[in-house]
Design an enzyme around this catalytic site. Structure first.
Site, PDB file in Angstrom:
ATOM      1  N   ASP A  48      17.565   3.364   4.737  1.00 57.21           N
ATOM      2  CA  ASP A  48      17.270   4.336   3.685  1.00 57.21           C
ATOM      3  C   ASP A  48      17.607   5.762   4.138  1.00 57.21           C
ATOM      4  O   ASP A  48      17.702   6.047   5.328  1.00 57.21           O
ATOM      5  CB  ASP A  48      15.781   4.298   3.331  1.00 57.21           C
ATOM      6  CG  ASP A  48      15.378   3.030   2.606  1.00 57.21           C
ATOM      7  OD1 ASP A  48      16.204   2.106   2.473  1.00 57.21           O
ATOM      8  OD2 ASP A  48      14.214   2.963   2.179  1.00 57.21           O
ATOM      9  N   ASP A  49      17.732   6.637   3.145  1.00 56.11           N
ATOM     10  CA  ASP A  49      17.745   8.099   3.327  1.00 56.11           C
ATOM     11  C   ASP A  49      19.073   8.671   3.841  1.00 56.11           C
ATOM     12  O   ASP A  49      19.123   9.823   4.244  1.00 56.11           O
ATOM     13  CB  ASP A  49      16.596   8.581   4.233  1.00 56.11           C
ATOM     14  CG  ASP A  49      15.229   8.276   3.640  1.00 56.11           C
ATOM     15  OD1 ASP A  49      15.171   7.789   2.486  1.00 56.11           O
ATOM     16  OD2 ASP A  49      14.223   8.509   4.330  1.00 56.11           O
ATOM     17  N   HIS A  99      18.508   5.426  -4.143  1.00 58.10           N
ATOM     18  CA  HIS A  99      17.213   5.792  -3.541  1.00 58.10           C
ATOM     19  C   HIS A  99      16.741   7.138  -4.087  1.00 58.10           C
ATOM     20  O   HIS A  99      16.026   7.866  -3.403  1.00 58.10           O
ATOM     21  CB  HIS A  99      17.380   5.826  -2.018  1.00 58.10           C
ATOM     22  CG  HIS A  99      16.094   5.804  -1.238  1.00 58.10           C
ATOM     23  ND1 HIS A  99      15.061   4.930  -1.499  1.00 58.10           N
ATOM     24  CD2 HIS A  99      15.676   6.547  -0.168  1.00 58.10           C
ATOM     25  CE1 HIS A  99      14.074   5.150  -0.633  1.00 58.10           C
ATOM     26  NE2 HIS A  99      14.416   6.129   0.172  1.00 58.10           N
ATOM     27  N   HIS A 103      14.401  12.159  -3.456  1.00 58.58           N
ATOM     28  CA  HIS A 103      13.315  11.452  -2.766  1.00 58.58           C
ATOM     29  C   HIS A 103      11.905  11.875  -3.188  1.00 58.58           C
ATOM     30  O   HIS A 103      11.030  12.093  -2.343  1.00 58.58           O
ATOM     31  CB  HIS A 103      13.493  11.645  -1.249  1.00 58.58           C
ATOM     32  CG  HIS A 103      12.990  10.491  -0.421  1.00 58.58           C
ATOM     33  ND1 HIS A 103      11.665  10.352  -0.069  1.00 58.58           N
ATOM     34  CD2 HIS A 103      13.628   9.426   0.118  1.00 58.58           C
ATOM     35  CE1 HIS A 103      11.525   9.261   0.672  1.00 58.58           C
ATOM     36  NE2 HIS A 103      12.697   8.673   0.798  1.00 58.58           N
ATOM     37  N   HIS A 193      16.008   3.345   8.820  1.00 61.55           N
ATOM     38  CA  HIS A 193      16.448   4.621   8.243  1.00 61.55           C
ATOM     39  C   HIS A 193      17.637   5.178   9.014  1.00 61.55           C
ATOM     40  O   HIS A 193      17.538   5.369  10.230  1.00 61.55           O
ATOM     41  CB  HIS A 193      15.301   5.644   8.267  1.00 61.55           C
ATOM     42  CG  HIS A 193      14.166   5.272   7.365  1.00 61.55           C
ATOM     43  ND1 HIS A 193      13.256   4.295   7.687  1.00 61.55           N
ATOM     44  CD2 HIS A 193      13.822   5.721   6.131  1.00 61.55           C
ATOM     45  CE1 HIS A 193      12.388   4.166   6.686  1.00 61.55           C
ATOM     46  NE2 HIS A 193      12.705   5.021   5.726  1.00 61.55           N
TER      47      HIS A 193
END
Ligand SMILES: [Zn+2]
Length: 239
Positions: A48-49, A99, A103, A193
């Site tokens: 993620d991210d 995603h 955020h 991540h």
């Protein structure tokens, strides 16, 4: 004794609501995928991210060395900043997911802001690589009624996870490996991540190192690393 009983009940209810709001395996607010049946010799690495620099690139080098493909849940504003990294993912054969744009915790989002977060991100991914994502992961795992149906109406399947590696703050390769060993049961979706949601350029060197050793270790134990779309199709569930 009425008040203490109410007190306990309220606390228990609050805790149940909290679990369904943030717990990765809860199904209360909409069907979401968390992995294959226990004992399946398949694992999915998910990151993620990102996109992030230089750590996404380092991660791609590690994945290439092991000939493993993974799934990346991208933050829209980073996609707009570095569409070249998104194109590298697609050339590599990685699967991509939405995603959100920047955020937010979607528990607090209005229907309009939720749709905007998802649409801007899918458009940025499309502009970068010509593909719209069919997967979605809510930031922080946060969701409320409406989040998963909205994503689904936009053609995206919600993907959660069942192995948490706690790699969003400084840690070590050994600690990440221990988290995986403790939670794994086969058929797992592993949360890692390659970027940080607060700023582009976050250090994720420990995640890159852990990916190298995790793949070696579990390949030796007979596991196959697959992408989330490969997991979904082997489950017989069409997103
Ligand atoms: Zn995130």
């Amino acid at each position: 004794m009425l008040i203490p009983i109410i007190g306990v009940g309220a606390a228990a209810l609050a805790s149940v609501a909290g679990y369904h709001t943030m717990g990765p395996t809860s199904q209360l607010y909409g069907r979401n995928f968390i992995g294959l049946p226990r004992g399946t010799k398949k694992l999915a690495l998910t990151y993620d991210d990102g996109p992030n620099d230089p750590h996404t690139g380092h991660l791609l080098d590690v994945l290439a060395k092991h000939e493993v493909k993974a799934t990346f849940f991208l933050i829209g504003r980073y996609v707009a900043q570095r569409p070249d990294i998104v194109r590298r993912h697609v050339e590599f054969g990685n699967a991509l997911g939405n995603h959100t744009w920047d955020h937010p915790n979607l528990i607090f989002s209005t229907p309009t802001s939720l749709r905007s977060q998802l649409e801007r991100t899918s458009t940025a991914i499309f502009d970068a690589c010509g593909q719209k994502p069919s997967l979605f992961r809510p930031p922080f795992g946060g969701r409320r009624p409406g989040v998963i149906p909205t994503a689904r109406a936009m053609g995206m399947t919600a993907i959660m996870w069942n192995v948490t590696c706690y790699d969003w703050s400084p840690t070590t390769q050994e600690k990440i490996e221990a988290h995986v060993a403790r939670q794994m049961r086969g058929g797992d979706v592993i949360l890692l991540h390659d970027g940080g949601h607060k700023a582009f350029g976050a250090d994720r060197s420990w995640t890159v190192q852990a990916t190298d050793t995790l793949i070696s270790r579990y390949k030796n134990e007979g596991y196959k690393f697959v992408t989330i779309p490969e997991m979904l199709s082997s489950e017989g569930e069409i997103p």
